[in-house]
Design an enzyme around this catalytic site. Sequence first.
Site, short mmCIF file in Angstrom:
data_model
loop_
_atom_site.label_atom_id
_atom_site.label_comp_id
_atom_site.label_asym_id
_atom_site.label_seq_id
_atom_site.Cartn_x
_atom_site.Cartn_y
_atom_site.Cartn_z
N ARG A 38 57.98 36.03 39.90
CA ARG A 38 57.65 35.17 41.06
C ARG A 38 57.83 33.69 40.71
O ARG A 38 58.20 32.89 41.57
CB ARG A 38 56.21 35.48 41.50
CG ARG A 38 55.72 34.72 42.73
CD ARG A 38 54.45 35.38 43.26
NE ARG A 38 53.62 34.53 44.10
CZ ARG A 38 53.62 34.57 45.45
NH1 ARG A 38 54.41 35.40 46.08
NH2 ARG A 38 52.82 33.78 46.14
N VAL B 117 55.85 30.60 50.50
CA VAL B 117 56.05 32.01 50.17
C VAL B 117 54.67 32.63 50.31
O VAL B 117 53.66 32.05 49.91
CB VAL B 117 56.62 32.20 48.74
CG1 VAL B 117 55.80 31.51 47.67
CG2 VAL B 117 56.76 33.70 48.40
N SER B 118 54.60 33.81 50.94
CA SER B 118 53.31 34.45 51.20
C SER B 118 52.58 34.81 49.92
O SER B 118 53.17 34.96 48.86
CB SER B 118 53.52 35.72 52.02
OG SER B 118 54.11 35.44 53.25
N GLN B 119 51.27 34.99 50.09
CA GLN B 119 50.40 35.52 49.04
C GLN B 119 50.99 36.85 48.54
O GLN B 119 51.50 37.64 49.34
CB GLN B 119 49.06 35.75 49.73
CG GLN B 119 48.00 36.45 48.96
CD GLN B 119 46.87 36.88 49.91
OE1 GLN B 119 47.09 37.12 51.10
NE2 GLN B 119 45.68 36.96 49.38
#
Length: 216
Positions: free
Chosen positions: A38, A64-66
């Site tokens: 990530r 960017v999402s969790q």
Amino acid sequence: MQEELNFAEMRKRMVETQIIRRGISDKKVIDAFLKVPRERFVPENVKPFAYEDGPLSIGEGQTVSQPYMVALMTEALNPAYGVKTLEIGTGSGYQSAILAEIGAELYSVERKSALAERAEKVLKELGYNVRIKVGDGTLGWAEFAPYERIIVTAGGPEIPASLVAQMKEGGMMVMPVGDTFSQDLLLVRKSGGKMTKENLGGCQFVKLLGAEGWQV
Ligand code: SAH
């Protein structure tokens, strides 16, 4: 080298505490999260926070999402090797990498060229084969339709008709639908020419901007 080792450890801990402990059980999803770095998908100054339990800024006013939200959407979509999949909102390319790691034949549309270019570069460096286009994803990507799976990673006021039209019979779509502050994550199935919707819960995404989204 030391840094690499720390990221690997943080990744493992993130998968255990944020993904598995919260109920994600699909092994191929878990394996993909253990593998995809990530930290490679976020700007330099954000890297130390790459495995935190929340969304992260990726520049251009986008996020960017969790990790858990990416996992929830991925599991709901039930991706698989060789399955033709359309993603709307490439953003950082992290969600794309998770789907590509699982083996999806992935097409991804992003409206901001700076993000599309950066995502394309990182995905290529990591060896993922994702076809990326700059454009308005609310209109889908007609050239390669129909898709067995569609994932929309920005929130819109309704399900774009163009995306429904580009879904294959028996296909599935996940998309956040609601107002600009909060949405419901919908799982949409197209079966026997009919659409069924399942609400997977509340969520907060950046705006889906475009002809069949929020007005630009
Ligand atoms: N999947 C991404 C999430 C990025 S946030 C990730 O893993 O990082 C959502 C993205 O959707 C933003 O980059 C935004 O620019 C993009 N977006 C918004 N409206 C869009 C549209 N109509 N077509 C394509 N991309 C869109």
